[in-house]
Scaffold this motif. Structure first.
Motif, mmCIF file in Angstrom:
data_model
loop_
_atom_site.group_PDB
_atom_site.id
_atom_site.type_symbol
_atom_site.label_atom_id
_atom_site.label_comp_id
_atom_site.label_asym_id
_atom_site.label_seq_id
_atom_site.Cartn_x
_atom_site.Cartn_y
_atom_site.Cartn_z
ATOM 1 N N ALA C 149 0.834 -1.053 -0.121
ATOM 2 C CA ALA C 149 -0.093 0.162 -0.038
ATOM 3 C C ALA C 149 0.829 1.308 -0.019
ATOM 4 C CB ALA C 149 -0.882 0.163 1.216
ATOM 5 N N CYS C 150 2.048 0.983 0.750
ATOM 6 C CA CYS C 150 2.947 2.403 0.665
ATOM 7 C C CYS C 150 3.421 2.441 -0.800
ATOM 8 C CB CYS C 150 4.032 2.095 1.770
ATOM 9 S SG CYS C 150 3.125 1.942 3.490
ATOM 10 N N ALA C 151 3.900 1.653 -1.366
ATOM 11 C CA ALA C 151 4.523 1.519 -2.711
ATOM 12 C C ALA C 151 3.547 2.042 -3.737
ATOM 13 C CB ALA C 151 5.122 0.065 -3.189
ATOM 14 N N ASP C 156 1.241 6.476 -7.279
ATOM 15 C CA ASP C 156 0.043 7.281 -7.345
ATOM 16 C C ASP C 156 0.514 8.758 -7.450
ATOM 17 O OD1 ASP C 156 -1.357 5.006 -7.785
ATOM 18 O OD2 ASP C 156 -2.381 4.885 -5.851
ATOM 19 N N LYS C 157 1.106 9.063 -6.307
ATOM 20 C CA LYS C 157 1.553 10.514 -5.789
ATOM 21 C C LYS C 157 2.576 10.892 -7.026
ATOM 22 C CE LYS C 157 3.247 13.512 -2.435
ATOM 23 N NZ LYS C 157 4.006 13.530 -1.085
ATOM 24 N N VAL C 158 3.757 10.316 -7.152
ATOM 25 C CA VAL C 158 4.630 10.900 -7.718
ATOM 26 C C VAL C 158 4.469 10.623 -9.419
ATOM 27 C CG1 VAL C 158 7.135 10.513 -8.462
ATOM 28 C CG2 VAL C 158 6.223 10.451 -6.106
ATOM 29 N N LEU C 159 4.207 9.681 -10.052
ATOM 30 C CA LEU C 159 3.924 9.271 -11.551
ATOM 31 C C LEU C 159 2.962 9.983 -11.950
ATOM 32 C CD1 LEU C 159 5.503 5.814 -11.902
ATOM 33 C CD2 LEU C 159 6.545 7.957 -11.854
ATOM 34 N N LEU D 14 -3.071 -2.798 -12.137
ATOM 35 C CA LEU D 14 -2.783 -1.895 -13.147
ATOM 36 C C LEU D 14 -2.073 -0.438 -12.689
ATOM 37 C CD1 LEU D 14 -5.825 -2.053 -15.447
ATOM 38 C CD2 LEU D 14 -3.668 -2.717 -15.977
ATOM 39 N N ALA D 15 -2.206 -0.347 -11.347
ATOM 40 C CA ALA D 15 -1.841 0.949 -10.865
ATOM 41 C C ALA D 15 -0.343 1.308 -11.251
ATOM 42 C CB ALA D 15 -2.054 1.040 -9.415
ATOM 43 N N GLY D 16 0.529 0.342 -11.217
ATOM 44 C CA GLY D 16 1.960 0.662 -11.717
ATOM 45 C C GLY D 16 2.090 1.239 -12.882
ATOM 46 N N SER D 17 1.195 1.156 -13.693
ATOM 47 C CA SER D 17 1.502 1.792 -15.272
ATOM 48 C C SER D 17 0.645 3.045 -15.212
ATOM 49 C CB SER D 17 1.270 0.762 -16.221
ATOM 50 O OG SER D 17 1.436 1.228 -17.516
ATOM 51 N N VAL D 18 1.493 4.353 -15.478
ATOM 52 C CA VAL D 18 0.852 5.525 -15.369
ATOM 53 C C VAL D 18 1.038 6.413 -16.564
ATOM 54 C CG1 VAL D 18 0.473 7.621 -13.992
ATOM 55 C CG2 VAL D 18 0.881 5.475 -12.934
#
Lengths: 162, 162, 162, 162, 162, 162, 162, 162
Positions: C149-151, C156-159, D14-18
């Motif tokens: 969740a932290c990762a 979410d915040k940075v990218l 999916l969240a890793g791909s922004v």
């Protein structure tokens, strides 16, 4: 039961074995010869008054035989194995490279090429008819030249009888 | 200059090379065949849509060829090499042992025998005329059976032409 | 003085640098982005009440940033780094593979592919425009889903700001 | 079945791909070029009469290609890989650092910086348009300058054609 | 003479020591307490009839004391040290994590987080006033609960006297 | 010359050897017995049709003898050595612990206690008059019980003759 | 769910936390200070024109922060970490020991004391009020004195502000 | 429950324990003596003003006792252990070999024989009635001769009382 399972498995995976033709052939160091070499080196060192370990490896540097005399220090297992590996892989006595580094310090990195390398007297390549088939290493005598003498005696005794 | 020094040294250490007689012979996996196998497996996987690494090792488990496709993860180097080593050393597809551990959990220790062992589908032994001469391992496809399919295709293509 | 010596040496060894043409290009994870990701994950976990380590690696699995909170155990350095490596190299959350092994025990060998692999929740790949450019791993929260969740919050915040 | 499971898993993560914007770009060493370099170096050394291993790594020091000639010792795999790594990571021929240590013994610790480092002639960085994109290492010739000559020949042949 | 050289050197490199103000403080496990803990655990196990090794580590997982009873197997050195490390770093008895993996196989990767981790009964964290200051591990009794009992007895005896 | 230097050095550092009195005594596994055990196990496996490696270690788990049959895979060196180590250090057949983990999965961590441990059938402790003096391990037969049978045959043959 | 399980487990294993009295206290390097040090060193080196890695470790030699600049070679991660470890553990600049070995070759073994040791300029101890609380290491500049200058600048900037 | 399972297992595997006759006997370093030696060396160094680690190993080089003083650097654990191992295995003070390498650079490879070897002053063999029964190593004083003095004081005090 493991055997049965594996036999079944084997039936399903035959494809790896194919009727091939001409792959090249090469001589290899069989266990019987390797054991004779190791015993002869250990005996020679015992005669000389030294408790040593002896390692014999094949051309790939993989151990065939390793023996450690009563009262030989534990480090002699690795020192003898590395000497055998180094001679088998590099095709020369380990003492040659120790002398080389002394003369040419810019090649000191030879010591770091691989974790199995040991540049210290006591290892000899095993060659038959000019082909490198392995290496023998001795560790535990108080001087690399004394270790090497035992390795040489073993090669002289065993390989000249073939 | 190194060459000269070594040549001098060689003159003093001839004893390692002796006129021997009958050591046994065995076929070995030459580089040319190993490269064809590695390329064929990589090509098959590329055709199937997977970026993989392929490793081919000899009967001693020592690498002959290793190639990594663009975009194949760095871990696929070691996973493919270990699969190749495992098949070469144990003489069977790595998938057989993965299935065996599933059925017989008391042999899970097979995974720990040696740091080069990997019990995961994708490795096949390379055999010629019934003799084990090496192993091929593929890593990077999303499933060991997909990795193995590329290895099998390479063996079928290259060794049947021999 | 080192600099001078190296400058002289460079003059003699220019051949490595050649006017080449079209090698392919790819985006990479720069340090600035990596630091923002690591800080954001650490902050999120601190907010959640956990002392963790965070590692961010590039697409090759090589560390860009590693930070360890006060009172995070020493093992969290390696656990977070391995989670980051695993996600970067395999392109998926580490939790996916943990679940996969649970369902398919025959792939337990995934854990042994490479010493950098860790199949345990808390690692996420970092992707930009569909391209994998690295991984982020968190270790130290009492549960992999909490680490993850932290990762995720960091990504979410940075990218999304980019 | 693995594929299906992973596909499902992917849908949930999916969240890793922004959609990111401007990450920097860099050229990288693709497999095709790496294979040409390795083959050219091996061929040159064979022409010169030496059985060697050749390794080509990318800018992160990760192997792209590794090949070992028939009769090249097993240690040449690691020695060539380390030479390639060292040149790729440090951006200079490995021979430069060997000479440097000879002149300035207080920097002998360079040999211990990382287990992948080898300060011994035979490694060259691969640079394109001034950018470091990898390294090539050769091991097995009787002298680092001979190893380096094969690496240089490969760079000259392959990169000047680009 | 070494001392003189270092004293001179020290005079030239004072800059690392600066009058700083408020860095946070924390309690640490001193050698005297660590030795008492190790001796008490070994004595308890001897009373129970078991030959064991005992390791005590600080909050960073670094060894303070390690002792091995006559007839305790050599592997108990590492097993006790890893148990101590694991409890010190994770803040709980190692047996808790062994039970957790049994109930939740998807966290089996806990075993692989770091080479110092051992998920097996016999390790306990050492806490003083709620703060984690180290860990104690015992190995060699025929069952982790028996090892843990000796560790617990030591903590009860030594820390309650403080 | 080394010998002379060491002899001089020895004269200056005699203090380590003191006339002590009563240290306890224990029997140890001498090389002669170890070699007989290794040969007997290899012979038994050859008779049974299996190419194996055999390792014999002392009570400290240090190798006394290691031999590898023609056509035994390279991994059998480490698997046999680890089985011997495990039995010597833990005092029981390795198969016992494999069965134990199957019944009690919470002790699976036994596999991770030390890098020399291997929980897989094929290792037996060597005991004389109730005292543990070493271990013997066999690797390469298609099933741990088959490996163990060779180890048992060696103990029966060699130690009952004493 | 993991949390619940662990909470239950914790209720049963409270014994490790005892109301103790007087354990000694010591200052420690907190993350905030460590990050400032690392950033300051990286910035200084960037100003000087060098792409480096910076590592900051605590008094136990355990990493607090590690950052790698764009275009810093992968080996600089380990070289900077080892320099930081060496200074933290030995309490002096790493350059002091490099000079010492040059003057007194009989202490060259300092390089082999521990795999984390690196005797090469670029590491400084971090001391506060005379107490050693950690170390900082820089790697990647073309000369250890240049690396050290960045480390020194960071200490001067960050610790003098406290 | 583990105990019961193992007892049952033991009943089935008695064959390893055979009524043997004459194996040779040797004295060994018991824990009580080892602890006295370690404490005496640590006390001497504390008196001399040095914070050190002390390791005592048996004739096989396996640790019996290891203690680390408050404020001794973490690297002193391994440096003291390796010094003890080296003296126990090679039968001489480690300082002898450091001097030997200085005089005869061609034996520098002694440093690489085994990962446990450390050629640096501070280790002494432990001998009783001429028999080597172990080694003691000290690390942390600013000079190997200072470390060795503490080891010597311990031997003088403890072994002369026997």
């Amino acid at each position: 039961m493991i055997k049965q399972l594996l036999t079944m498995a084997a039936a399903m995976t035959l494809a790896g074995s194919v009727q091939a033709t001409a792959l090249p052939q090469q001589a290899y160091l069989n266990l019987d010869t390797a054991q004779k070499l190791a015993s002869a080196a250990l005996t020679q060192c015992a005669t000389d008054g030294y408790n040593v370990s002896v390692s014999v490896v094949d051309a790939s540097g993989i151990t065939r035989v390793q023996i450690r005399a009563d009262n030989a220090g534990p480090h002699t297992l690795e020192s003898s194995r590395k000497k055998a590996y180094t001679s088998a892989s590099m095709g020369r006595p380990t003492a040659d490279f120790a002398d080389l580094i002394k003369k040419m310090p810019e090649v000191a990195g030879l010591r770091d090429m691989d974790p199995n390398i040991l540049i210290l007297g006591g290892g000899l390549p095993i060659k038959v008819a000019g082909q490198k088939i392995g290496g023998i290493g001795v560790g535990g005598a108080p001087g690399g030249h004394l270790d090497q003498a035992c390795a040489q005696a073993a090669i002289d005794k065993v390989l000249s009888q073939k």
